[in-house]
Design a protein around this motif. Structure first.
Motif, PDB file in Angstrom:
ATOM      1  N   PRO A  62      55.820  -9.304  15.096  1.00 27.74           N
ATOM      2  CA  PRO A  62      57.033  -9.868  15.697  1.00 27.74           C
ATOM      3  C   PRO A  62      56.752 -11.130  16.521  1.00 27.74           C
ATOM      4  O   PRO A  62      57.653 -11.923  16.760  1.00 27.74           O
ATOM      5  N   LYS A  63      55.504 -11.324  16.927  1.00 27.46           N
ATOM      6  CA  LYS A  63      55.155 -12.524  17.691  1.00 27.46           C
ATOM      7  C   LYS A  63      55.421 -13.784  16.879  1.00 27.46           C
ATOM      8  O   LYS A  63      55.870 -14.798  17.417  1.00 27.46           O
ATOM      9  N   ILE A  64      55.134 -13.727  15.591  1.00 25.64           N
ATOM     10  CA  ILE A  64      55.363 -14.888  14.733  1.00 25.64           C
ATOM     11  C   ILE A  64      56.860 -15.178  14.625  1.00 25.64           C
ATOM     12  O   ILE A  64      57.280 -16.334  14.637  1.00 25.64           O
ATOM     13  N   ASN A  65      57.661 -14.140  14.517  1.00 23.74           N
ATOM     14  CA  ASN A  65      59.116 -14.343  14.467  1.00 23.74           C
ATOM     15  C   ASN A  65      59.610 -14.988  15.763  1.00 23.74           C
ATOM     16  O   ASN A  65      60.449 -15.898  15.734  1.00 23.74           O
ATOM     17  N   ALA A  66      59.091 -14.524  16.887  1.00 21.53           N
ATOM     18  CA  ALA A  66      59.482 -15.096  18.175  1.00 21.53           C
ATOM     19  C   ALA A  66      59.026 -16.545  18.283  1.00 21.53           C
ATOM     20  O   ALA A  66      59.776 -17.423  18.735  1.00 21.53           O
ATOM     21  N   LEU A  67      57.811 -16.824  17.852  1.00 19.32           N
ATOM     22  CA  LEU A  67      57.287 -18.183  17.888  1.00 19.32           C
ATOM     23  C   LEU A  67      58.103 -19.110  16.994  1.00 19.32           C
ATOM     24  O   LEU A  67      58.443 -20.236  17.381  1.00 19.32           O
ATOM     25  N   SER A  68      58.446 -18.636  15.820  1.00 21.84           N
ATOM     26  CA  SER A  68      59.276 -19.439  14.910  1.00 21.84           C
ATOM     27  C   SER A  68      60.635 -19.737  15.524  1.00 21.84           C
ATOM     28  O   SER A  68      61.151 -20.851  15.400  1.00 21.84           O
ATOM     29  N   THR A  69      61.226 -18.764  16.172  1.00 20.19           N
ATOM     30  CA  THR A  69      62.519 -18.956  16.826  1.00 20.19           C
ATOM     31  C   THR A  69      62.414 -19.980  17.951  1.00 20.19           C
ATOM     32  O   THR A  69      63.272 -20.871  18.069  1.00 20.19           O
ATOM     33  N   MET A  87      65.796 -28.101  17.604  1.00 20.97           N
ATOM     34  CA  MET A  87      67.251 -28.315  17.635  1.00 20.97           C
ATOM     35  C   MET A  87      67.685 -28.966  18.948  1.00 20.97           C
ATOM     36  O   MET A  87      68.506 -29.875  18.944  1.00 20.97           O
ATOM     37  N   ILE A  88      67.135 -28.496  20.068  1.00 22.39           N
ATOM     38  CA  ILE A  88      67.473 -29.087  21.369  1.00 22.39           C
ATOM     39  C   ILE A  88      67.036 -30.546  21.411  1.00 22.39           C
ATOM     40  O   ILE A  88      67.788 -31.418  21.873  1.00 22.39           O
ATOM     41  N   LEU A  89      65.846 -30.833  20.909  1.00 21.08           N
ATOM     42  CA  LEU A  89      65.356 -32.209  20.869  1.00 21.08           C
ATOM     43  C   LEU A  89      66.261 -33.092  20.018  1.00 21.08           C
ATOM     44  O   LEU A  89      66.598 -34.216  20.414  1.00 21.08           O
ATOM     45  N   LEU A  90      66.687 -32.600  18.868  1.00 26.10           N
ATOM     46  CA  LEU A  90      67.588 -33.371  18.007  1.00 26.10           C
ATOM     47  C   LEU A  90      68.938 -33.622  18.667  1.00 26.10           C
ATOM     48  O   LEU A  90      69.499 -34.708  18.554  1.00 26.10           O
TER      49      LEU A  90
END
Length: 180
Positions: free
Chosen positions: A146-153, A160-163
């Motif tokens: 689940p760490k990878i899912n959290a990291l991807s999120t 998205m915030i940067l864009l």
């Protein structure tokens, strides 16, 4: 990029063509050749060699992001600053760098993205150190956590915030330019 821009055409073209060559070389060839170079030079593989490899790998992408901005510059601005008594370093910092900053930022984002994504060069040039792509590869081999899912999120939301910030700033600048 600034040095290449200031060079005579023949030498500048030679360096630009050399940079294209490193961009078109496959990752596997780049990774293996850099590893062989480090082993031949008796440099122990680790964090430093991975950093040097990523710098060598990403430099052409930054170069080709900054060069177009340098070509758009009006050389009279830099020369006017020198004529008014500015030292070359000061004129570079206050006149040239602010005008090429969008190219520098673009090159930084591009190089950062390529470094995070590049597994092959990292794999061949580091021995006991791992970056994000190597960590994801090792997790994929033994099962995703689940760490990878959290990291991807987190990465997705950050991008998205940067864009959104960039688009809002760009639209504000366009409105100011239309009013003027």
């Amino acid at each position: 990029a600034i040095g290449i821009h200031a060079m005579k055409t023949g030498r500048a073209n030679a360096l630009i063509n050399l940079s294209y060559l490193s961009m078109t070389t496959p990752d596997i060839a780049t990774g293996v050749s850099l590893m062989l170079m480090f082993v031949f030079m008796k440099i122990p593989l680790g964090w430093g060699t991975m950093l040097m490899a990523h710098i060598a790998f990403d430099t052409p992408y930054v170069l080709f992001s900054v060069l177009p901005k340098l070509r758009q510059l009006n050389p009279a601005h830099y020369e006017a600053a020198l004529d008014l008594g500015a030292k070359p370093g000061y004129a570079l910092r206050k006149i040239v760098l602010p005008q090429i900053l969008p190219g520098i930022v673009t090159g930084f984002i591009f190089a950062f993205t390529l470094s995070i994504d590049d597994f092959v060069v990292s794999y061949f040039t580091s021995q006991d150190v791992s970056n994000l792509s190597m960590t994801i590869y090792s997790m994929a081999r033994r099962g995703l956590s689940p760490k990878i899912n959290a990291l991807s999120t987190i990465m997705f939301v950050s991008v998205m915030i940067l864009l959104v910030i960039i688009n809002v700033r760009s639209s504000r600048q366009n409105r100011k330019e239309k009013k003027a």
